[in-house]
Design an enzyme around this catalytic site. Structure first.
Site, PDB file in Angstrom:
ATOM      1  N   CYS A  79      35.049  42.213 -14.447  1.00  0.00           N
ATOM      2  CA  CYS A  79      35.024  41.577 -13.126  1.00  0.00           C
ATOM      3  C   CYS A  79      35.447  40.112 -13.259  1.00  0.00           C
ATOM      4  O   CYS A  79      34.917  39.382 -14.096  1.00  0.00           O
ATOM      5  CB  CYS A  79      33.604  41.675 -12.557  1.00  0.00           C
ATOM      6  SG  CYS A  79      33.301  40.609 -11.148  1.00  0.00           S
TER       7      CYS A  79
ATOM      8  N   LYS B  52       2.095   4.626   1.531  1.00  0.00           N
ATOM      9  CA  LYS B  52       2.047   5.172   2.883  1.00  0.00           C
ATOM     10  C   LYS B  52       1.656   6.642   2.779  1.00  0.00           C
ATOM     11  O   LYS B  52       2.433   7.473   2.309  1.00  0.00           O
ATOM     12  CB  LYS B  52       3.393   5.020   3.582  1.00  0.00           C
ATOM     13  CG  LYS B  52       3.327   5.431   5.043  1.00  0.00           C
ATOM     14  CD  LYS B  52       4.599   5.033   5.776  1.00  0.00           C
ATOM     15  CE  LYS B  52       4.481   5.251   7.267  1.00  0.00           C
ATOM     16  NZ  LYS B  52       4.275   6.669   7.629  1.00  0.00           N
TER      17      LYS B  52
ATOM     18  N   CYS C 109      35.115  41.863  -7.278  1.00  0.00           N
ATOM     19  CA  CYS C 109      36.046  42.859  -7.807  1.00  0.00           C
ATOM     20  C   CYS C 109      35.971  44.201  -7.080  1.00  0.00           C
ATOM     21  O   CYS C 109      36.781  45.093  -7.342  1.00  0.00           O
ATOM     22  CB  CYS C 109      35.791  43.075  -9.299  1.00  0.00           C
ATOM     23  SG  CYS C 109      34.238  43.924  -9.620  1.00  0.00           S
TER      24      CYS C 109
ATOM     25  N   CYS D 292      30.701  44.759  -5.337  1.00  0.00           N
ATOM     26  CA  CYS D 292      30.841  43.383  -5.816  1.00  0.00           C
ATOM     27  C   CYS D 292      31.852  42.620  -4.955  1.00  0.00           C
ATOM     28  O   CYS D 292      32.980  43.090  -4.775  1.00  0.00           O
ATOM     29  CB  CYS D 292      31.304  43.387  -7.275  1.00  0.00           C
ATOM     30  SG  CYS D 292      31.724  41.733  -7.884  1.00  0.00           S
TER      31      CYS D 292
ATOM     32  N   CYS E  41      26.833  43.562 -10.600  1.00  0.00           N
ATOM     33  CA  CYS E  41      28.148  44.186 -10.600  1.00  0.00           C
ATOM     34  C   CYS E  41      28.286  44.959 -11.914  1.00  0.00           C
ATOM     35  O   CYS E  41      27.930  44.462 -12.975  1.00  0.00           O
ATOM     36  CB  CYS E  41      29.222  43.111 -10.502  1.00  0.00           C
ATOM     37  SG  CYS E  41      30.859  43.684 -10.948  1.00  0.00           S
TER      38      CYS E  41
ATOM     39  N   ASP F 177       0.877  10.361   3.723  1.00  0.00           N
ATOM     40  CA  ASP F 177       1.500  11.271   4.686  1.00  0.00           C
ATOM     41  C   ASP F 177       0.442  12.211   5.244  1.00  0.00           C
ATOM     42  O   ASP F 177       0.332  13.365   4.850  1.00  0.00           O
ATOM     43  CB  ASP F 177       2.622  12.051   4.002  1.00  0.00           C
ATOM     44  CG  ASP F 177       3.527  12.723   5.014  1.00  0.00           C
ATOM     45  OD1 ASP F 177       3.378  12.439   6.224  1.00  0.00           O
ATOM     46  OD2 ASP F 177       4.373  13.528   4.604  1.00  0.00           O
TER      47      ASP F 177
ATOM     48  N   GLU G 137       0.837  -1.212   0.000  1.00  0.00           N
ATOM     49  CA  GLU G 137       0.000   0.000   0.000  1.00  0.00           C
ATOM     50  C   GLU G 137       0.867   1.255   0.000  1.00  0.00           C
ATOM     51  O   GLU G 137       1.957   1.239   0.567  1.00  0.00           O
ATOM     52  CB  GLU G 137      -0.882   0.034   1.272  1.00  0.00           C
ATOM     53  CG  GLU G 137      -1.791  -1.169   1.430  1.00  0.00           C
ATOM     54  CD  GLU G 137      -2.574  -1.154   2.743  1.00  0.00           C
ATOM     55  OE1 GLU G 137      -2.517  -0.142   3.478  1.00  0.00           O
ATOM     56  OE2 GLU G 137      -3.249  -2.155   3.029  1.00  0.00           O
TER      57      GLU G 137
ATOM     58  N   TYR H 287      -7.531   1.983   5.707  1.00  0.00           N
ATOM     59  CA  TYR H 287      -6.596   0.887   5.450  1.00  0.00           C
ATOM     60  C   TYR H 287      -6.510  -0.157   6.546  1.00  0.00           C
ATOM     61  O   TYR H 287      -5.680  -1.059   6.476  1.00  0.00           O
ATOM     62  CB  TYR H 287      -5.200   1.430   5.146  1.00  0.00           C
ATOM     63  CG  TYR H 287      -4.674   2.455   6.144  1.00  0.00           C
ATOM     64  CD1 TYR H 287      -4.476   2.121   7.486  1.00  0.00           C
ATOM     65  CD2 TYR H 287      -4.376   3.741   5.725  1.00  0.00           C
ATOM     66  CE1 TYR H 287      -3.989   3.055   8.389  1.00  0.00           C
ATOM     67  CE2 TYR H 287      -3.884   4.686   6.615  1.00  0.00           C
ATOM     68  CZ  TYR H 287      -3.702   4.338   7.951  1.00  0.00           C
ATOM     69  OH  TYR H 287      -3.228   5.260   8.838  1.00  0.00           O
TER      70      TYR H 287
ATOM     71  N   LYS I  64      10.113   3.227   3.563  1.00  0.00           N
ATOM     72  CA  LYS I  64      10.022   4.667   3.312  1.00  0.00           C
ATOM     73  C   LYS I  64      10.741   5.110   2.043  1.00  0.00           C
ATOM     74  O   LYS I  64      11.698   4.492   1.611  1.00  0.00           O
ATOM     75  CB  LYS I  64      10.638   5.431   4.511  1.00  0.00           C
ATOM     76  CG  LYS I  64       9.987   5.115   5.845  1.00  0.00           C
ATOM     77  CD  LYS I  64       8.761   5.959   6.091  1.00  0.00           C
ATOM     78  CE  LYS I  64       9.103   7.404   6.262  1.00  0.00           C
ATOM     79  NZ  LYS I  64       8.842   7.922   7.604  1.00  0.00           N
TER      80      LYS I  64
HETATM   81  S1  IVH Z   1      -1.309   0.555   8.769  1.00  0.00           S
HETATM   82  C1  IVH Z   1      -0.340  -1.656  12.447  1.00  0.00           C
HETATM   83  N1  IVH Z   1      -1.350   1.559   6.368  1.00  0.00           N
HETATM   84  O1  IVH Z   1       1.695   5.199   9.139  1.00  0.00           O
HETATM   85  C2  IVH Z   1      -0.593  -0.947  11.187  1.00  0.00           C
HETATM   86  N2  IVH Z   1      -0.568   2.920   8.138  1.00  0.00           N
HETATM   87  O2  IVH Z   1       3.515   4.213  11.688  1.00  0.00           O
HETATM   88  C3  IVH Z   1      -1.257   0.341  11.397  1.00  0.00           C
HETATM   89  N3  IVH Z   1       0.043   5.175   7.447  1.00  0.00           N
HETATM   90  O3  IVH Z   1       0.055   5.798  12.144  1.00  0.00           O
HETATM   91  C4  IVH Z   1      -1.089   1.298  10.317  1.00  0.00           C
HETATM   92  N4  IVH Z   1      -0.444   4.941   5.326  1.00  0.00           N
HETATM   93  O4  IVH Z   1      -0.621   7.208  10.120  1.00  0.00           O
HETATM   94  C5  IVH Z   1      -1.054   1.765   7.654  1.00  0.00           C
HETATM   95  N5  IVH Z   1      -1.484   2.323   4.191  1.00  0.00           N
HETATM   96  C6  IVH Z   1      -1.192   2.532   5.474  1.00  0.00           C
HETATM   97  C7  IVH Z   1      -0.705   3.766   5.941  1.00  0.00           C
HETATM   98  C8  IVH Z   1      -0.397   3.918   7.284  1.00  0.00           C
HETATM   99  C9  IVH Z   1      -0.012   5.769   6.255  1.00  0.00           C
HETATM  100  C10 IVH Z   1       0.540   5.839   8.668  1.00  0.00           C
HETATM  101  C11 IVH Z   1      -0.431   5.851   9.803  1.00  0.00           C
HETATM  102  C12 IVH Z   1       0.245   5.158  10.939  1.00  0.00           C
HETATM  103  C13 IVH Z   1       1.677   5.195  10.535  1.00  0.00           C
HETATM  104  C14 IVH Z   1       2.372   3.941  11.015  1.00  0.00           C
END
Ligand code: IVH
Length: 664
Positions: free
Chosen positions: A426, A113, A408, A405, A421, A115, A111, A222, A310
């Site tokens: 220069c 991640k 120079c 400058c 300048c 932010d 999946e 998720y 990450k």
């Molecule tokens: S699963 C035990 N899935 O990442 C699993 N987390 O450090 C629980 N996050 O606090 C989280 N995308 O804020 C999961 N596809 C994803 C995610 C996700 C972002 C964040 C979430 C969580 C942190 C985990």
């Protein structure tokens, strides 16, 4: 139909429309239709308040502002993920999973991640009753009223919901909405947000839900906590069920069977990182099977069955060690921040341009400040903002642009935002001009690097680029780090550079505002250095893509005696810029040509090059857009097609004659 029935019907339709729009990504109602139904329901509820239900789509904003957020105990803890930063660490994770599970096959779910901000939403019998932030994982803050304002959060689940469901996911602001939000705030004189994550967090933690409602928050689900009587055998099945219930899941999620698949998806997503409409800071890899998850267990709030893989960070904090001013080839003074080196966006960064004085003022960057540095993709590193809280209480001295400058000592002159300048000889400008002259898009003199240019200027060996061609072998050998071999190579590169094209030569002159594209247009138009030098302002303005400002810069350049002399000396040194032969007129200019059959006197590549040099385009198939077909021996279907469409056809002799037409 009674009014109560109509209200219920409207709620159902609006709920369905939301579901189709946000979860299924397949809307069936237009915005206008949605608005009409919404308005009808609002009016009905206003006339008959007793018809208003808590889960009505009209009731997303209604709660009063609160003093502070109440604490909420999660039914199941919200865990966090361990990070891996490299392919090796990912392989270690996978190896450990396999070791702990014995030799059985393991499937993973991959999946993005997100932010944003983790939240948990409790549904009782399908109805949204409470939502909370993650907090410390056990105890979060009650942000129910704020979560209700998010349109992708269903207030009522689709059929099949269990008695209790803790649905978990990420709240975020899509990038485009973030940009719009910040633009609006800037226009309104309000402070802007640093990034989408911060603004999502700030928006969700508003005490007044009416404020939250104005923010473009969005959500993906998720995970689950408590699930009542619902049981799952795999995560993939869980995601499908969530989607069925109306909880929006990420379409980028993938079921994978091997580490190699994960690597491929990771690489693909990293490449597309800036194209997905929301911020992601990596990927999450989760063991799919619930049974395997149970056996793997967790260590102190971190599951052994999942890991965050990450992306390289794109924003890092570091310190401004100094702000120095550099002088470029046009004399522009550029403040540059020298930083404590940091790893950001996959590379180590030790300096960042601050562009000009106004930019330094706007960001209020000072020597000694802690700052956030951003480097996204291939973009040049940028100081996002100063960490104001980290500035010493006694303050730091403000940056001042020098009045003279730094290279120079000549006086500087302000032109709008740019400080320049005023001294043409220069050394810093000369150094910049030499570097530009030798650069890849210009004369392409390999081996003439930064250090060498510095020495040439410092020792006074070179005053204008033409001097490069007059230096003796001994003089080159006298420079630091120039051995026999390097000098041989450099002399060869200089010799090679004499056979150049007019456009490269014009670009190499470093005329202000003349980039590669403009240089090409000038070369096409004037066909020789002499004609360019003698062009009037009117003639210059007549060149395609050359505006009045650019024309004036060129004219200033060509009418300055020193510049004319510098150009004359370059030509005298033996440089022979070849005129551009891509013609704006002639039988091939702007024409689409198809080659078919074999020609005796030209290979296909040669024929193509001849046509392109004359401004034509070679295409593979005959259509109504074809202007000309060149038919060699054994021409087949293309020739037939051409005659059907009435396209002009020539044989090799005719082609040869057309090529001759433009030779002068
Ligand atoms: S699963 C035990 N899935 O990442 C699993 N987390 O450090 C629980 N996050 O606090 C989280 N995308 O804020 C999961 N596809 C994803 C995610 C996700 C972002 C964040 C979430 C969580 C942190 C985990």
């Amino acid at each position: 139909m009674t009014e109560a029935e109509r209200a219920e019907e409207l709620r159902r339709q609006l709920r369905e429309a939301n579901h189709r729009y946000y979860v299924l990504d397949a809307p069936t109602l237009s915005d206008a239709e949605y608005d009409r139904l919404f308005r009808e329901l609002t009016q009905l509820e206003e006339a008959h308040p007793e018809l208003r239900t808590a889960d009505s789509p009209t009731q997303r904003v209604g709660a009063q502002p609160s003093e502070k957020f109440a604490k909420v105990q999660h039914r199941r803890p919200m865990m966090s993920l361990a990070n891996v930063m490299s392919d090796e660490e990912l392989a270690e994770f996978d190896a450990r999973v396999h070791r702990l599970l014995g030799d059985e096959p393991v499937g993973y779910v991959f999946e993005p991640k997100l932010d944003g901000l983790a939240v948990t939403l409790t549904y009782e019998n399908g109805r949204f009753v409470q939502g909370a932030t993650r907090g410390d994982g056990q105890l979060g803050e009650d942000v129910t009223a704020n979560l209700r304002t998010i349109k992708s959060v269903p207030l009522q689940l689709q059929a099949g919901a269990p008695s209790v469901l803790e649905a978990r996911g990420e709240v975020f602001i899509p990038k485009a909405d973030f940009a719009r939000l910040n633009a609006e705030r800037e226009a309104a004189g309000e402070p802007t947000f640093v990034n989408p994550r911060n603004s999502a967090a700030g928006s969700l933690r508003q005490l007044d839900p009416r404020e939250t409602a104005k923010r473009p928050l969005s959500m993906f689900f998720y995970d689950v906590g408590e699930t009542g009587e619902l049981r799952f055998s795999s995560h993939w099945e869980k995601l499908a069920k969530m989607k069925d219930l109306g909880l929006r899941t990420n379409p980028e999620n993938k079921l994978v069977r091997s580490l190699d698949e994960i690597r491929a998806h990771y690489a693909d997503l990293l490449r597309r990182r800036h194209d997905v409409p929301y911020e992601i800071d990596g990927t999450v890899v989760k063991v799919d099977s619930e049974d395997q998850r149970r056996r793997l267990g967790s260590v102190s709030r971190t599951p052994r069955w999942a890991v965050a893989y990450k992306f390289p960070a794109e924003e890092e904090a570091t310190t401004v060690e100094d702000i120095q001013v550099s002088v470029g080839r046009t004399g522009a003074l550029t403040p540059v921040a020298f930083l404590t080196p940091v790893h950001v966006g996959g590379v180590t960064v030790a300096r960042a341009t601050l562009h000009n004085e106004e930019e330094v003022r706007r960001k209020d960057v000072r020597k000694g400040d802690r700052i956030f540095l951003r480097r996204a993709g291939d973009v040049i590193p940028e100081i996002v903002r100063v960490i104001a809280e980290a500035r010493p209480k006694e303050g730091l001295p403000e940056f001042r642009m020098p009045t003279h400058c730094p290279a120079c000592g000549a006086e500087v002159h302000r032109e709008g935002a740019i400080t320049r300048c005023t001294n043409l000889s220069c050394p810093a400008q000369l150094h910049g001009r030499l570097r530009h002259f030798a650069s890849r898009g210009a004369m392409d003199i390999e081996g003439l690097g930064d250090q060498t240019c510095s020495q040439l200027v410092e020792r006074g060996l070179v005053k204008t680029p033409a001097d490069l061609y007059a230096l003796t072998r001994e003089q080159w050998l006298g420079l630091e780090r120039m051995g026999d071999k390097s000098v041989d190579n450099l002399l060869a590169a200089l010799e090679r550079s004499k056979q150049t094209s007019l456009r490269r030569f014009i670009y190499a002159l470093g005329i202000r505002l003349v980039g590669e594209a403009t240089a090409r247009a000038l070369a096409l138009q004037f066909q020789s250095v002499e004609r360019l030098l003698d062009a009037t302002l009117d003639e210059l303005q007549g060149v395609r893509d050359v505006g009045p400002e650019v024309a004036e810069q060129i004219h200033d350049f060509t009418q300055t005696a020193e510049n004319r002399e510098a150009v004359r000396r370059l030509l005298a040194a033996g440089i022979q810029p070849a005129p551009e032969v891509v013609l704006a007129r002639g039988p091939f200019a702007g024409k689409t040509v198809v080659l078919t059959g074999s020609l005796a006197g030209y290979s296909r590549e040669q024929a193509k090059a001849e046509i392109e040099r004359r401004g034509g385009r070679v295409s593979g198939s005959v259509s109504r857009k074809t202007d000309l077909v060149v038919a060699g021996g054994d021409s087949g279907s293309k020739l037939k097609k051409a005659s059907e469409l009435g396209v002009r056809v020539v044989d090799e002799a005719g082609f040869h004659a057309l090529l001759q037409e433009e030779q002068r």
